[in-house]
Design a protein around this motif. Sequence first.
Motif, PDB file in Angstrom:
ATOM      1  N   LYS A  20       0.827  -1.194   0.000  1.00 30.18           N
ATOM      2  CA  LYS A  20       0.000   0.000   0.000  1.00 30.18           C
ATOM      3  C   LYS A  20       0.868   1.252   0.000  1.00 30.18           C
ATOM      4  O   LYS A  20       1.937   1.287   0.626  1.00 30.18           O
ATOM      5  CB  LYS A  20      -0.895   0.034   1.246  1.00 30.18           C
ATOM      6  CG  LYS A  20      -2.045  -0.951   1.236  1.00 30.18           C
ATOM      7  CD  LYS A  20      -2.862  -0.787   2.517  1.00 30.18           C
ATOM      8  CE  LYS A  20      -3.989  -1.806   2.583  1.00 30.18           C
ATOM      9  NZ  LYS A  20      -4.744  -1.687   3.853  1.00 30.18           N
ATOM     10  N   THR A  46     -13.295   4.855  10.835  1.00 31.08           N
ATOM     11  CA  THR A  46     -12.623   3.783  10.090  1.00 31.08           C
ATOM     12  C   THR A  46     -12.489   2.525  10.943  1.00 31.08           C
ATOM     13  O   THR A  46     -11.823   1.571  10.540  1.00 31.08           O
ATOM     14  CB  THR A  46     -11.232   4.245   9.605  1.00 31.08           C
ATOM     15  OG1 THR A  46     -10.495   4.790  10.702  1.00 31.08           O
ATOM     16  CG2 THR A  46     -11.344   5.283   8.511  1.00 31.08           C
ATOM     17  N   LEU A  48     -10.901   1.813  13.722  1.00 27.35           N
ATOM     18  CA  LEU A  48      -9.534   1.444  14.061  1.00 27.35           C
ATOM     19  C   LEU A  48      -9.252   1.613  15.552  1.00 27.35           C
ATOM     20  O   LEU A  48      -8.102   1.692  15.966  1.00 27.35           O
ATOM     21  CB  LEU A  48      -8.546   2.285  13.245  1.00 27.35           C
ATOM     22  CG  LEU A  48      -8.545   1.986  11.748  1.00 27.35           C
ATOM     23  CD1 LEU A  48      -7.694   2.985  10.995  1.00 27.35           C
ATOM     24  CD2 LEU A  48      -8.022   0.568  11.498  1.00 27.35           C
ATOM     25  N   THR A  99      -6.587   2.190   5.496  1.00 26.92           N
ATOM     26  CA  THR A  99      -7.826   1.718   4.872  1.00 26.92           C
ATOM     27  C   THR A  99      -7.450   0.619   3.884  1.00 26.92           C
ATOM     28  O   THR A  99      -6.279   0.255   3.760  1.00 26.92           O
ATOM     29  CB  THR A  99      -8.541   2.867   4.146  1.00 26.92           C
ATOM     30  OG1 THR A  99      -7.726   3.308   3.044  1.00 26.92           O
ATOM     31  CG2 THR A  99      -8.797   4.034   5.093  1.00 26.92           C
ATOM     32  N   ASP A 100      -8.419   0.122   3.171  1.00 17.91           N
ATOM     33  CA  ASP A 100      -8.125  -0.914   2.182  1.00 17.91           C
ATOM     34  C   ASP A 100      -7.259  -0.387   1.049  1.00 17.91           C
ATOM     35  O   ASP A 100      -6.633  -1.164   0.320  1.00 17.91           O
ATOM     36  CB  ASP A 100      -9.430  -1.474   1.602  1.00 17.91           C
ATOM     37  CG  ASP A 100     -10.224  -2.265   2.628  1.00 17.91           C
ATOM     38  OD1 ASP A 100      -9.612  -2.719   3.621  1.00 17.91           O
ATOM     39  OD2 ASP A 100     -11.455  -2.404   2.451  1.00 17.91           O
ATOM     40  N   THR A 101      -7.231   0.933   0.896  1.00 24.01           N
ATOM     41  CA  THR A 101      -6.540   1.539  -0.241  1.00 24.01           C
ATOM     42  C   THR A 101      -5.157   2.067   0.102  1.00 24.01           C
ATOM     43  O   THR A 101      -4.231   1.967  -0.699  1.00 24.01           O
ATOM     44  CB  THR A 101      -7.382   2.710  -0.799  1.00 24.01           C
ATOM     45  OG1 THR A 101      -8.690   2.217  -1.101  1.00 24.01           O
ATOM     46  CG2 THR A 101      -6.747   3.309  -2.039  1.00 24.01           C
ATOM     47  N   LYS A 103      -2.180   3.573   3.428  1.00 23.92           N
ATOM     48  CA  LYS A 103      -1.754   3.772   4.812  1.00 23.92           C
ATOM     49  C   LYS A 103      -1.532   5.274   5.036  1.00 23.92           C
ATOM     50  O   LYS A 103      -1.151   5.995   4.114  1.00 23.92           O
ATOM     51  CB  LYS A 103      -0.464   3.010   5.089  1.00 23.92           C
ATOM     52  CG  LYS A 103      -0.593   1.501   4.983  1.00 23.92           C
ATOM     53  CD  LYS A 103       0.720   0.793   5.270  1.00 23.92           C
ATOM     54  CE  LYS A 103       1.761   1.033   4.186  1.00 23.92           C
ATOM     55  NZ  LYS A 103       2.976   0.221   4.379  1.00 23.92           N
ATOM     56  N   ILE A 208     -16.055  10.653   6.112  1.00 27.45           N
ATOM     57  CA  ILE A 208     -15.850   9.438   5.306  1.00 27.45           C
ATOM     58  C   ILE A 208     -17.102   9.116   4.492  1.00 27.45           C
ATOM     59  O   ILE A 208     -17.038   8.285   3.591  1.00 27.45           O
ATOM     60  CB  ILE A 208     -15.446   8.222   6.166  1.00 27.45           C
ATOM     61  CG1 ILE A 208     -16.586   7.754   7.046  1.00 27.45           C
ATOM     62  CG2 ILE A 208     -14.211   8.533   6.988  1.00 27.45           C
ATOM     63  CD1 ILE A 208     -16.301   6.397   7.684  1.00 27.45           C
ATOM     64  N   LEU A 223     -11.965  11.483   3.326  1.00 24.26           N
ATOM     65  CA  LEU A 223     -11.209  10.236   3.211  1.00 24.26           C
ATOM     66  C   LEU A 223     -11.068   9.808   1.756  1.00 24.26           C
ATOM     67  O   LEU A 223     -10.018   9.300   1.353  1.00 24.26           O
ATOM     68  CB  LEU A 223     -11.885   9.133   4.031  1.00 24.26           C
ATOM     69  CG  LEU A 223     -11.109   7.819   4.103  1.00 24.26           C
ATOM     70  CD1 LEU A 223      -9.739   8.026   4.750  1.00 24.26           C
ATOM     71  CD2 LEU A 223     -11.903   6.757   4.872  1.00 24.26           C
ATOM     72  N   GLU A 224     -12.088  10.016   0.977  1.00 27.32           N
ATOM     73  CA  GLU A 224     -12.025   9.682  -0.449  1.00 27.32           C
ATOM     74  C   GLU A 224     -10.882  10.429  -1.124  1.00 27.32           C
ATOM     75  O   GLU A 224     -10.123   9.863  -1.920  1.00 27.32           O
ATOM     76  CB  GLU A 224     -13.365  10.035  -1.106  1.00 27.32           C
ATOM     77  CG  GLU A 224     -13.420   9.783  -2.609  1.00 27.32           C
ATOM     78  CD  GLU A 224     -14.710  10.294  -3.225  1.00 27.32           C
ATOM     79  OE1 GLU A 224     -14.821  10.279  -4.464  1.00 27.32           O
ATOM     80  OE2 GLU A 224     -15.619  10.727  -2.466  1.00 27.32           O
ATOM     81  N   GLU A 227      -7.424   9.169   0.024  1.00 27.75           N
ATOM     82  CA  GLU A 227      -7.075   7.890  -0.595  1.00 27.75           C
ATOM     83  C   GLU A 227      -6.673   8.051  -2.055  1.00 27.75           C
ATOM     84  O   GLU A 227      -5.872   7.258  -2.571  1.00 27.75           O
ATOM     85  CB  GLU A 227      -8.264   6.917  -0.508  1.00 27.75           C
ATOM     86  CG  GLU A 227      -8.538   6.394   0.891  1.00 27.75           C
ATOM     87  CD  GLU A 227      -9.715   5.443   0.913  1.00 27.75           C
ATOM     88  OE1 GLU A 227      -9.655   4.462   1.684  1.00 27.75           O
ATOM     89  OE2 GLU A 227     -10.684   5.665   0.156  1.00 27.75           O
TER      90      GLU A 227
END
Length: 630
Positions: A20, A46, A48, A99-101, A103, A208, A223-224, A227
Amino acid sequence: MDQTLSPGAAADYIAAQENKSLLRFLTCGSVDDGKSTLIGRLLYDTKLLFEDQLATLENDSRKHGTTGADLDFALLVDGLAAEREQGITIDVAYRFFATDTRKFIVADTPGHEQYTRNMATGASNSDLAVILVDARKGILTQTRRHSYIVSLLGIRHVVLAINKIDLVDFSQSVFEEIVAAYRSFAHDFGFETLVAIPLSARFGDNVIERSPHTPWYHGPVLLEHLEAVEVVRAAASRPFRLPVQWVNRPNLDFRGFSGTIASGVVRTGDPVVVASSGVTTRVKSIVTGDGERPEAEAGEAVTLTLADEVDASRGDVIAAAAARPDFSDQFAAHLIWMHEEPLLPGRSYLVKIGTRTVGASVTEIKHKVDVNSFQRLAAKTLALNEVGVVNFATLAPVAFDPFAAVPQTGSFIVIDRISNLTVGAGMIDFGLRRATNVHWQALEVTRQSRAAMKGQQPVVLWFTGLSGAGKSTIANIVEKKLHQLGRHTTMLDGDNVRHGLNKDLGFTSSDRVENIRRVAEVSRLFVDAGLIVLVSFISPFRAERAMARELLGPGEFVEIFVDTPLAVAESRDAKGLYKRARAGEIRNFTGIDSPYERPEAPEIVLEGGTTSPEALADEVVEYLQSRGYF
């Protein structure tokens, strides 16, 4: 249910995390704009946070929170007790999330003007800045200051987060007015991307997930954008620079130069140069913790072995032979001042560039920047959090690049040489070429030969102490005794010098610094002439006395502290200066409204309040005779 990952799945997961991309960003802006709350909201939304962290947050929100019955997300970041009590961020807090996308490493920086220096620290390693603005207050002075510092430090991606949009009824017109005002003053800052987002950190609007309360907003949520934003890490594409950390010599058969590559890429066989000497050679091998490698790039710690024996040590820079850094003792820079004590031109500080630390002073403040209007203002000094454009002179040439070309070797910190505190941070604009046609003239007659003719060792006897301590009286007697012994002397007295060489100087701190700088340079010239130089100056600051000492060789500077108590010095008051200072007629008078910094390790201490000047003069002469000065 057993959720243990199989070895293969665990390996795949680790590989996915390693692959990532990483985005470093900071949050900044004015006090109470919601920076810590925004980070806390990101961590919460998120998912976390562990259960114990949530439990602690609920407990802390009841004790210290400012959001009623709601969770106070700022408390996830504001860890210092003082921050929780005051409700502000003081230190820089770093948090990691993913996130999945992508760090992320986020730095939550202080909004209070007093802690602007901490904000600059957080910005120094960031790729993107989230600049928060309270929708109710609009653009504030600290918003402008932080934006300017962000631009100075080379951050080219900015999110303008207009927070607390819920408190202005999610007004589109308020949002657009703030965006227009911000773009107006920031249009020359060179930002590559500037994305404005209306949000509510407390309630999560547009953090988010898209908020139903802002149907008029069609851009990305925070967040979008974080990322997706493309941040080009240009360090590897810049010219190769390796600041030498240490010379690695484990045995007679191996000699390498170790450090972290600041920029560029290096490969075995590449031609390189030692910046200080200009000697060129080639890279023989690149050694890392994992063994030898054919190449390495910016950010990696390596040891280089070279094809030829070259003279290099800690502080040197090994660079690409075809793209060499500047090597000079003068440069122009933008400087952020970070200390309560103002910058004094002429004062000797330490400047650390890469791995090299060298004595330096500001020779000129060209202007300071008004953070409201960004106008250039005349200045004789820089106060806490002020930004100026200055010229530096270093005691020895250093290797550097303009900050815009190679930030890693174009940035520096300024260190107070007495307290060892970091007092400033700078970005080099360019090297100064004004002195390239000035060279040292080789002289046939040396200071040693001049001194030998006189049968003495040249030395500066630097008498320091309060006004009225007896410095000039004792120095006069010492000179008479030396004259009777056939010694060659000259004397520089504070009052006498101010009638000529320093008649243009007053008694402000900056003028006092320049006063001593000039006298120290003149003293060095007299030492070159082989003389014993008696200098009688209050010289209240340790830094300037240290600067004078460093201009001379070992044994050529003797600091003599005439330790007379203030009450005794004031009782003498032959010139009536203390009386006038007490009455407010004289400003910046040492011992009254301007400090005197006692020497910490003088060669001679004279008890000026209890012993006769004649006896004290004998102590000085005896010191010189016992140590072989004549």
